[in-house]
Design a protein around this motif. Structure first.
Motif, PDB file in Angstrom:
ATOM      1  N   ASP A 172      16.660  10.679 -13.193  1.00  0.00           N
ATOM      2  CA  ASP A 172      16.915  11.997 -12.623  1.00  0.00           C
ATOM      3  C   ASP A 172      16.100  13.044 -13.369  1.00  0.00           C
ATOM      4  OD1 ASP A 172      18.187  12.351 -15.033  1.00  0.00           O
ATOM      5  OD2 ASP A 172      20.217  12.225 -14.211  1.00  0.00           O
ATOM      6  N   GLU A 173      16.464  14.301 -13.199  1.00  0.00           N
ATOM      7  CA  GLU A 173      15.718  15.412 -13.784  1.00  0.00           C
ATOM      8  C   GLU A 173      15.632  15.330 -15.301  1.00  0.00           C
ATOM      9  OE1 GLU A 173      14.011  19.340 -14.323  1.00  0.00           O
ATOM     10  OE2 GLU A 173      14.044  17.906 -12.683  1.00  0.00           O
ATOM     11  N   SER A 174      16.697  14.923 -15.948  1.00  0.00           N
ATOM     12  CA  SER A 174      16.734  15.000 -17.407  1.00  0.00           C
ATOM     13  C   SER A 174      16.448  13.673 -18.097  1.00  0.00           C
ATOM     14  CB  SER A 174      18.115  15.494 -17.863  1.00  0.00           C
ATOM     15  OG  SER A 174      19.130  14.611 -17.436  1.00  0.00           O
ATOM     16  N   GLY A 175      16.415  12.543 -17.395  1.00  0.00           N
ATOM     17  CA  GLY A 175      16.193  11.268 -18.046  1.00  0.00           C
ATOM     18  C   GLY A 175      17.426  10.816 -18.813  1.00  0.00           C
ATOM     19  N   LEU A 176      17.210  10.030 -19.869  1.00  0.00           N
ATOM     20  CA  LEU A 176      18.309   9.477 -20.641  1.00  0.00           C
ATOM     21  C   LEU A 176      18.490  10.273 -21.919  1.00  0.00           C
ATOM     22  CD1 LEU A 176      17.313   5.727 -20.237  1.00  0.00           C
ATOM     23  CD2 LEU A 176      18.896   7.034 -18.814  1.00  0.00           C
ATOM     24  N   ASP A 177      19.287   9.722 -22.824  1.00  0.00           N
ATOM     25  CA  ASP A 177      19.373  10.320 -24.151  1.00  0.00           C
ATOM     26  C   ASP A 177      19.250   9.215 -25.179  1.00  0.00           C
ATOM     27  OD1 ASP A 177      21.887   9.110 -24.562  1.00  0.00           O
ATOM     28  OD2 ASP A 177      22.909  10.834 -23.671  1.00  0.00           O
ATOM     29  N   GLU A 178      19.208   9.602 -26.435  1.00  0.00           N
ATOM     30  CA  GLU A 178      18.934   8.651 -27.504  1.00  0.00           C
ATOM     31  C   GLU A 178      19.988   7.566 -27.600  1.00  0.00           C
ATOM     32  OE1 GLU A 178      16.447   7.933 -31.131  1.00  0.00           O
ATOM     33  OE2 GLU A 178      16.273   8.459 -29.032  1.00  0.00           O
ATOM     34  N   SER A 179      21.180   7.813 -27.083  1.00  0.00           N
ATOM     35  CA  SER A 179      22.237   6.810 -27.163  1.00  0.00           C
ATOM     36  C   SER A 179      21.910   5.564 -26.349  1.00  0.00           C
ATOM     37  CB  SER A 179      23.567   7.400 -26.690  1.00  0.00           C
ATOM     38  OG  SER A 179      23.499   7.762 -25.319  1.00  0.00           O
ATOM     39  N   GLY A 180      20.861   5.619 -25.530  1.00  0.00           N
ATOM     40  CA  GLY A 180      20.462   4.452 -24.765  1.00  0.00           C
ATOM     41  C   GLY A 180      19.724   3.403 -25.575  1.00  0.00           C
ATOM     42  N   LEU A 181      19.353   3.705 -26.831  1.00  0.00           N
ATOM     43  CA  LEU A 181      18.682   2.713 -27.658  1.00  0.00           C
ATOM     44  C   LEU A 181      19.628   1.564 -27.985  1.00  0.00           C
ATOM     45  CD1 LEU A 181      16.705   4.806 -30.308  1.00  0.00           C
ATOM     46  CD2 LEU A 181      15.752   3.463 -28.447  1.00  0.00           C
ATOM     47  N   GLU A 182      19.068   0.353 -28.043  1.00  0.00           N
ATOM     48  CA  GLU A 182      19.906  -0.760 -28.463  1.00  0.00           C
ATOM     49  C   GLU A 182      20.377  -0.508 -29.896  1.00  0.00           C
ATOM     50  OE1 GLU A 182      17.531  -4.430 -29.427  1.00  0.00           O
ATOM     51  OE2 GLU A 182      16.052  -3.382 -28.188  1.00  0.00           O
ATOM     52  N   GLU A 183      21.568  -0.999 -30.216  1.00  0.00           N
ATOM     53  CA  GLU A 183      22.254  -0.610 -31.447  1.00  0.00           C
ATOM     54  C   GLU A 183      21.431  -0.864 -32.701  1.00  0.00           C
ATOM     55  OE1 GLU A 183      26.533  -1.314 -33.714  1.00  0.00           O
ATOM     56  OE2 GLU A 183      26.181  -2.126 -31.705  1.00  0.00           O
ATOM     57  N   THR A 184      20.723  -1.982 -32.773  1.00  0.00           N
ATOM     58  CA  THR A 184      19.953  -2.310 -33.967  1.00  0.00           C
ATOM     59  C   THR A 184      18.951  -1.219 -34.316  1.00  0.00           C
ATOM     60  OG1 THR A 184      20.145  -4.679 -33.560  1.00  0.00           O
ATOM     61  CG2 THR A 184      18.327  -3.965 -34.974  1.00  0.00           C
ATOM     62  N   TYR A 185      18.371  -0.592 -33.286  1.00  0.00           N
ATOM     63  CA  TYR A 185      17.310   0.384 -33.517  1.00  0.00           C
ATOM     64  C   TYR A 185      17.760   1.819 -33.252  1.00  0.00           C
ATOM     65  CZ  TYR A 185      14.630  -3.868 -33.750  1.00  0.00           C
ATOM     66  OH  TYR A 185      14.162  -5.106 -34.120  1.00  0.00           O
ATOM     67  N   ASP A 186      19.046   2.038 -33.230  1.00  0.00           N
ATOM     68  CA  ASP A 186      19.593   3.387 -33.101  1.00  0.00           C
ATOM     69  C   ASP A 186      19.771   3.963 -34.502  1.00  0.00           C
ATOM     70  OD1 ASP A 186      21.272   5.655 -32.871  1.00  0.00           O
ATOM     71  OD2 ASP A 186      22.098   4.895 -30.988  1.00  0.00           O
ATOM     72  N   ALA A 187      18.976   4.970 -34.820  1.00  0.00           N
ATOM     73  CA  ALA A 187      18.981   5.526 -36.174  1.00  0.00           C
ATOM     74  C   ALA A 187      20.311   6.147 -36.555  1.00  0.00           C
ATOM     75  CB  ALA A 187      17.866   6.562 -36.305  1.00  0.00           C
ATOM     76  N   PHE A 188      21.109   6.552 -35.572  1.00  0.00           N
ATOM     77  CA  PHE A 188      22.374   7.210 -35.874  1.00  0.00           C
ATOM     78  C   PHE A 188      23.497   6.207 -36.100  1.00  0.00           C
ATOM     79  CE2 PHE A 188      19.827  10.451 -33.922  1.00  0.00           C
ATOM     80  CZ  PHE A 188      20.113  11.566 -34.701  1.00  0.00           C
ATOM     81  N   ARG A 225      11.347  16.557 -14.787  1.00  0.00           N
ATOM     82  CA  ARG A 225      10.824  17.355 -15.902  1.00  0.00           C
ATOM     83  C   ARG A 225      10.157  16.496 -16.970  1.00  0.00           C
ATOM     84  NH1 ARG A 225      14.770  21.385 -19.286  1.00  0.00           N
ATOM     85  NH2 ARG A 225      13.211  22.274 -20.691  1.00  0.00           N
ATOM     86  N   LEU A 226      10.586  15.271 -17.097  1.00  0.00           N
ATOM     87  CA  LEU A 226       9.968  14.373 -18.063  1.00  0.00           C
ATOM     88  C   LEU A 226       8.497  14.118 -17.761  1.00  0.00           C
ATOM     89  CD1 LEU A 226      12.720  11.641 -18.516  1.00  0.00           C
ATOM     90  CD2 LEU A 226      11.933  13.253 -20.257  1.00  0.00           C
ATOM     91  N   LEU A 227       8.129  14.215 -16.488  1.00  0.00           N
ATOM     92  CA  LEU A 227       6.774  13.877 -16.082  1.00  0.00           C
ATOM     93  C   LEU A 227       5.823  15.065 -16.038  1.00  0.00           C
ATOM     94  CD1 LEU A 227       7.600  11.340 -13.233  1.00  0.00           C
ATOM     95  CD2 LEU A 227       6.791  10.837 -15.547  1.00  0.00           C
TER      96      LEU A 227
END
Length: 442
Positions: free
Chosen positions: A62-78, A121-123
């Protein structure tokens, strides 16, 4: 499309070039709790690209895309702090590289059918591709920090470029020269065109009082004078937090400095360990690997202060004759080897005065490259800030915990270097390629 493809391929080529000399053990070992195992950075680069160039650009985007929480857990810095990443079940370097290549194949295939004029907007102006490219470039600098901390094996880069020498050695009072910056309005923030992060926006007029700023970053010679004059033992120079940190860590010199009695006759007494080995301390080089507490104490020692972000950016960008800001200190030309010590392959700082061609309109030298320069400001959003495309890049770090750095270092890629880029870190961090430039009220 071809320019985007070329930019993505170029940044990947550098990632592989920097990591190619490392053994399997060096790639997977956690060399310091301050840094991730390098193979984690490689996996994170791939996961980030998969999230933003594959998942977010799928049919359901959609307009805004995803957010960082979509990273697989191993590579999620948070979800997994750096200090804990050595305990993760991580792949070996060969597997990580293959995964990076597989993700890249998918993202490039998808690029062929992407409509960059779409309302998403991402594009717009290829925003998401610029973000992924700069993200990988920033992790290259992180990898170089890890290599600097690595003691398990020597590092021999595949390529190293020579750094220039100035026509005249800059020392003594010349190294401490300050230039007056006139007061008045100034447009702070990102110029139109090209990729910029959300924390560089929105561009806005601000009023800046007159001040003075050093022409050059602080040299090893001048910092050594602070050390020999008891700067690390003078309680009056340090903030409460800085003194507590210095005492707990037993700090007596910048990180990676080592006493060298054999060099005492030359007035140095120190050597410095770099990612490529031990070298004699060059007195005319910018001091590097100092934390904000050290920078602030040194500024007090010189009866000066650290510049604010706004002051730093005005000194770097403002062109009084044109009545407008520049993208880089020297103008609009893309950074090259004659203008700034960027792009990593010099593997260290250059002497003061080595890049006079890259001076700002007001006469400040080496504001771009060599060392990130600490400012007095904590990290927050500009007036009217809007988080995009995800809060985890900037907004979650806003507050008093972090201090802002400006200007880029020798380990910064040109694509990440511009007058408006804002870096931030804890005031106690020293593994970053950080230095000092002094300001003073008038």
């Amino acid at each position: 499309m071809s320019a985007i493809r070329q930019a993505l391929e170029s940044v990947r080529e550098r990632t592989l070039q920097l990591t190619a000399p490392l053994s399997a053990d060096a790639l997977t070992r956690q060399h310091s709790p301050l840094m991730s195992p390098i193979v984690w950075d490689l996996g994170h680069i791939a996961a980030f690209e998969d999230l933003w160039l594959v998942e977010s650009l799928g049919e359901a985007s959609d307009e805004s895309g995803l957010d960082e929480s979509g990273l697989e857990e191993t590579y999620d810095a948070f979800r997994t702090p750096r200090s804990e990443r050595g305990a993760l079940d991580l792949p070996d370097g060969r597997t990580a590289a293959a995964h990076m290549a597989a993700i890249r194949d998918v993202s490039l295939a998808r690029l062929e059918s992407i409509d960059l004029t779409a309302a998403n907007r991402l594009l717009q102006d290829g925003f998401v591709y610029g973000m992924v490219r700069q993200h990988e470039a920033q992790h290259q600098e992180t990898i170089l920090q890890t290599i600097q901390l690595m003691e398990s094996e020597p590092y021999e880069p595949a390529e190293r470029l020579p750094l220039p020498e100035p026509d005249i050695i800059v020392s003594g009072q010349a190294a401490r020269e300050r230039i007056r910056v006139p007061g008045g309005p100034f447009d702070l923030g990102a110029l139109p065109g090209g990729f910029t992060y959300d924390n560089e926006r929105p561009r806005q007029a601000v009023e800046v009082a007159e001040f003075e700023l050093a022409r050059y970053p602080v040299s090893n010679a001048d910092y050594l004078e602070f050390m020999r004059d008891g700067g690390y033992a003078d309680r009056a120079l340090w903030t409460d937090e800085g003194w507590e940190w210095k005492e707990s860590e037993g700090l007596v010199a910048p990180l990676f400095w080592q006493p060298d009695e054999s060099d005492e006759a030359e007035g140095r007494g120190w050597s410095r360990r770099t990612s490529l080995g031990l070298e004699a301390l060059r007195l005319d080089h910018p001091v590097i690997h100092v934390c904000w507490y050290e920078a602030d104490a040194y500024a007090r020692y010189r009866d000066c202060r650290l510049p604010s972000e706004t002051e730093w950016e005005k000194a770097a960008a403002w062109d009084p004759e044109a009545g407008q800001s520049r993208r880089y200190p020297w103008g609009s030309a893309w950074p090259d080897v004659d203008l700034a010590n960027l792009d990593q392959l010099g593997f260290g700082v250059a002497p003061l005065g080595a890049y006079s061609a890259g001076a700002s309109a007001l006469g400040f030298e080496q504001m771009m490259g060599d060392v990130w320069e600490w400012t007095s400001d904590t990290f927050t959003g500009y007036s009217g800030f809007e988080s995009f495309p995800y809060a985890e890049y900037s907004e979650v770090f806003f507050g008093d915990d972090y201090r802002v750095l400006r200007g880029g270092s020798w380990a910064t890629r040109p694509s990440v270097a511009r007058n408006t880029v804002r870096n931030w870190d804890y005031p106690k961090r020293r593994q970053i390629f950080s230095g000092i430039r002094l300001a003073k009220d008038v």
